[in-house]
Design an enzyme around this catalytic site. Sequence first.
Site, mmCIF file in Angstrom:
data_model
loop_
_atom_site.group_PDB
_atom_site.id
_atom_site.type_symbol
_atom_site.label_atom_id
_atom_site.label_comp_id
_atom_site.label_asym_id
_atom_site.label_seq_id
_atom_site.Cartn_x
_atom_site.Cartn_y
_atom_site.Cartn_z
ATOM 1 N N ARG A 92 0.829 -1.213 0.000
ATOM 2 C CA ARG A 92 0.000 0.000 0.000
ATOM 3 C C ARG A 92 0.863 1.264 0.000
ATOM 4 N NH1 ARG A 92 -4.434 0.914 4.587
ATOM 5 N NH2 ARG A 92 -2.541 1.372 5.778
ATOM 6 N N LYS A 201 -2.693 6.641 1.082
ATOM 7 C CA LYS A 201 -2.547 7.143 2.456
ATOM 8 C C LYS A 201 -1.626 8.366 2.431
ATOM 9 C CE LYS A 201 -2.487 5.142 7.083
ATOM 10 N NZ LYS A 201 -3.846 5.525 7.465
ATOM 11 N N GLU A 237 -16.112 6.646 4.068
ATOM 12 C CA GLU A 237 -15.463 6.066 5.243
ATOM 13 C C GLU A 237 -15.419 7.079 6.379
ATOM 14 O OE1 GLU A 237 -11.239 5.181 4.885
ATOM 15 O OE2 GLU A 237 -11.127 6.461 3.123
HETATM 16 C C1 COI Z 1 -3.985 4.030 11.295
HETATM 17 O O1 COI Z 1 -4.993 3.401 11.604
HETATM 18 O O2 COI Z 1 -2.859 3.485 11.308
HETATM 19 C C2 COI Z 1 -4.056 5.419 10.845
HETATM 20 O O3 COI Z 1 -3.185 5.841 10.152
HETATM 21 C C3 COI Z 1 -5.150 6.282 11.314
HETATM 22 C C4 COI Z 1 -4.734 7.394 12.220
HETATM 23 C C5 COI Z 1 -5.959 7.905 12.891
HETATM 24 C C6 COI Z 1 -3.747 7.050 13.252
#
Ligand code: COI
Length: 375
Positions: A92, A201, A237
């Site tokens: 990812r 991301k 989401e």
């Molecule tokens: C994760 O779940 O790793 C994220 O990047 C979300 C974030 C709110 C910490």
Amino acid sequence: MSAAPKQIPPRAGFEWEKLAFDLYPTSGFAKYVWTAETGEWGPVEWVKEPYLNLHVGNVGLNYGASVFEGLKAFRHADGHIRIFRPKDNAARLNHSADAVSMPALPEELFLEGVHLAVARNGDLVPPHAPNAVNGSLYIRPLMFASGANLILAPPSEFTFIVYVTPTGSLYGAAGTKAPAIDAFVIEKFDRAAPRGNGSAKLAGNYAPTFKHAAAAKKAGYPLTMHLDSATRTYVDEFSTSNFLAIKKQADASQRKTLVVPESESILKSVTTKAIIQIAKDFGWAVERRRVLFQEVKDGLFEEVAACGTAAALTPVRSITYHDSPETTKKVSIGDGENAGPGFLSILTQLTGIQSGVQEDKHDWVWPKAGVDGSV
Ligand code: COI
């Protein structure tokens, strides 16, 4: 890595029971640099201070070329530390890197960096507990354009780092007794455009939600939710995590159905992938499709949950939305108070595999023999 990995016991005197979702001091982080000169990622460097020295014109800070990952390491009953599905996060990261014109990182370097960061901070992996009720070590791989450029173009240097921090749960309690929380649909802002970068991301997908999430939290909603930006009729989401639902059944003897929204704007969550597999292992039906927000309003779901590395599987007991610019409406999920049994059983299985008390039949935890503290 040696055949018998060296164990790293949890740090004595650390107040594990007070562990929050926060940054704690560590022994350092792993760092790699890519340069246009070599066209390759260089060797790993171990950095002890939690700082980076950057040119003011770096493209990461100036133009947002920055992507990250989140994954977790757990201590198993045999004392060894294992990491949940790191190869999926490696893949990812490259999807995200491509979205902002950054070079791909070979999977073996991703795994090496993750392993090193965990191994050298192994004392910060909480003591073993079934279903990880003591928390885990959160791993944050981060890649950004560290080179400088004033023009809008990729620079000649990129940096990949892996840092870690011990964490408890993002919402409520870690482990199996997750309390249900209240969600609010953000009306004034859309997270991701069609044909945009919602599936990657990107650091820049997160900061624009801060002020909306803070306002919602102040009003009593710890979780914020996004609808599709083109029509505002489909569920995308949550700001921190994916949306999952279990369909209302005509009677309790019916097979459960997990509903997973499908949209090009949704982050491809590794935890969601695991939960889909667990649901199938349980014999549930799985529907992956566009989900109309009207289905939520019509009360067609008996359970809803937020799903991600940090959120794990957090049950949602209500979703509030604007039915007019001035007024809101609340949809209760389940009994409107407590987590439902379906997602709690999936969470128990997920955290059971992560903490090593359930069989890892899909080969998700890595390394099999455990993290080697001698590196
Ligand atoms: C994760 O779940 O790793 C994220 O990047 C979300 C974030 C709110 C910490």
